[in-house]
Design a protein around this motif. Structure first.
Motif, PDB file in Angstrom:
ATOM      1  N   LEU A  86       5.048  -6.257   7.478  1.00  0.00           N
ATOM      2  CA  LEU A  86       4.597  -5.378   6.399  1.00  0.00           C
ATOM      3  C   LEU A  86       3.077  -5.336   6.366  1.00  0.00           C
ATOM      4  O   LEU A  86       2.409  -6.348   6.604  1.00  0.00           O
ATOM      5  N   ARG A  87       2.561  -4.187   6.050  1.00  0.00           N
ATOM      6  CA  ARG A  87       1.121  -4.026   5.803  1.00  0.00           C
ATOM      7  C   ARG A  87       0.969  -3.316   4.469  1.00  0.00           C
ATOM      8  O   ARG A  87       1.717  -2.392   4.165  1.00  0.00           O
ATOM      9  N   PHE A  88       0.006  -3.764   3.709  1.00  0.00           N
ATOM     10  CA  PHE A  88      -0.264  -3.178   2.397  1.00  0.00           C
ATOM     11  C   PHE A  88      -1.702  -2.699   2.389  1.00  0.00           C
ATOM     12  O   PHE A  88      -2.603  -3.405   2.835  1.00  0.00           O
ATOM     13  N   ARG A  89      -1.900  -1.503   1.883  1.00  0.00           N
ATOM     14  CA  ARG A  89      -3.247  -0.931   1.826  1.00  0.00           C
ATOM     15  C   ARG A  89      -3.452  -0.317   0.447  1.00  0.00           C
ATOM     16  O   ARG A  89      -2.610   0.446  -0.023  1.00  0.00           O
ATOM     17  N   GLU A  90      -4.538  -0.685  -0.198  1.00  0.00           N
ATOM     18  CA  GLU A  90      -4.898  -0.067  -1.463  1.00  0.00           C
ATOM     19  C   GLU A  90      -6.100   0.821  -1.203  1.00  0.00           C
ATOM     20  O   GLU A  90      -7.043   0.424  -0.520  1.00  0.00           O
ATOM     21  N   PHE A  91      -6.073   2.033  -1.738  1.00  0.00           N
ATOM     22  CA  PHE A  91      -7.124   3.009  -1.477  1.00  0.00           C
ATOM     23  C   PHE A  91      -8.212   2.902  -2.535  1.00  0.00           C
ATOM     24  O   PHE A  91      -7.949   2.499  -3.668  1.00  0.00           O
ATOM     25  N   PRO A  92      -9.445   3.290  -2.183  1.00  0.00           N
ATOM     26  CA  PRO A  92     -10.542   3.237  -3.162  1.00  0.00           C
ATOM     27  C   PRO A  92     -10.196   4.044  -4.414  1.00  0.00           C
ATOM     28  O   PRO A  92      -9.587   5.104  -4.332  1.00  0.00           O
ATOM     29  N   SER A 136     -10.145   4.767 -12.678  1.00  0.00           N
ATOM     30  CA  SER A 136      -9.813   3.377 -12.992  1.00  0.00           C
ATOM     31  C   SER A 136      -8.438   3.237 -13.650  1.00  0.00           C
ATOM     32  O   SER A 136      -7.860   2.158 -13.662  1.00  0.00           O
ATOM     33  N   ALA A 137      -7.896   4.323 -14.188  1.00  0.00           N
ATOM     34  CA  ALA A 137      -6.589   4.272 -14.833  1.00  0.00           C
ATOM     35  C   ALA A 137      -5.439   4.540 -13.864  1.00  0.00           C
ATOM     36  O   ALA A 137      -4.284   4.345 -14.206  1.00  0.00           O
ATOM     37  N   GLN A 138      -5.746   4.977 -12.649  1.00  0.00           N
ATOM     38  CA  GLN A 138      -4.717   5.296 -11.661  1.00  0.00           C
ATOM     39  C   GLN A 138      -5.216   4.877 -10.287  1.00  0.00           C
ATOM     40  O   GLN A 138      -6.342   5.164  -9.911  1.00  0.00           O
ATOM     41  N   ARG A 139      -4.383   4.175  -9.528  1.00  0.00           N
ATOM     42  CA  ARG A 139      -4.731   3.738  -8.180  1.00  0.00           C
ATOM     43  C   ARG A 139      -3.698   4.270  -7.202  1.00  0.00           C
ATOM     44  O   ARG A 139      -2.648   4.757  -7.595  1.00  0.00           O
TER      45      ARG A 139
END
Length: 171
Positions: A77-83, A87-90
């Motif tokens: 598994l790979r997890f990536r969070e985007f910039p 600030s209320a939604q990612r």
């Protein structure tokens, strides 16, 4: 729902009420020119449907691509969070290394069909809060990736648990 696919239901996404998810995307296999439907059931039980005619063919029985990273085990598994632009939604993405065999692909050397073996389910948590459950099938593409928006809770960790159609689990 992909009308012309051998297994029409590509995936069922169950959103946790507090997750704040307002978008989900993934890649699917399409076996023939067909309508693709997105069906949403709201908390009040009402159903909403959107459909689009798609011109594509051969996805369910097309041979799997040559894996270029053979050293990476299936189920990795790979997890990536985007910039964050808000600030209320990612936005984040979970990627699974898996061939997602449909049972209709033929081994090019033996000329025998490769047995179905696909990512059947995923559960994604933010801290100890469930965000999203995915129940998949043979219509999800190989090396599936699920991108989704969510409401951040300040939790420092994310976790993912998944299972294959052959009862193997990964996390």
């Amino acid at each position: 729902v992909i009308d012309a696919n051998p297994s029409a239901v590509a995936a069922v996404f169950t959103l946790a009420p507090q997750a704040g998810i307002d978008s989900i995307s993934t890649r699917v296999r399409v076996d023939d020119y067909t309508n693709v439907h997105a069906v949403a059931e709201l908390s009040d039980g009402k159903l909403y449907v959107a459909a689009r005619y798609v011109k594509a063919a051969g996805g369910c029985s097309a041979p799997a691509l040559k894996q270029t990273a053979d050293a990476i085990p299936i189920g990795t598994l790979r997890f990536r969070e985007f910039p964050a632009s808000d600030s209320a939604q990612r936005e984040a993405q979970v990627m699974v290394r898996h061939p997602n065999y449909s049972g209709m692909q033929m081994d090019q050397l033996t000329r025998l069909y490769i047995p179905a073996d696909f990512v059947e389910n995923l559960k994604i948590w933010q801290g100890d809060q469930l965000l999203l459950t995915v129940d998949g099938g043979i219509s999800i593409s190989e090396n599936p990736a699920f991108r989704f928006s969510f409401k951040p809770t300040g939790a420092k960790t994310f976790s993912v648990v998944g299972g294959e159609s052959n009862s193997t689990h990964f996390n």
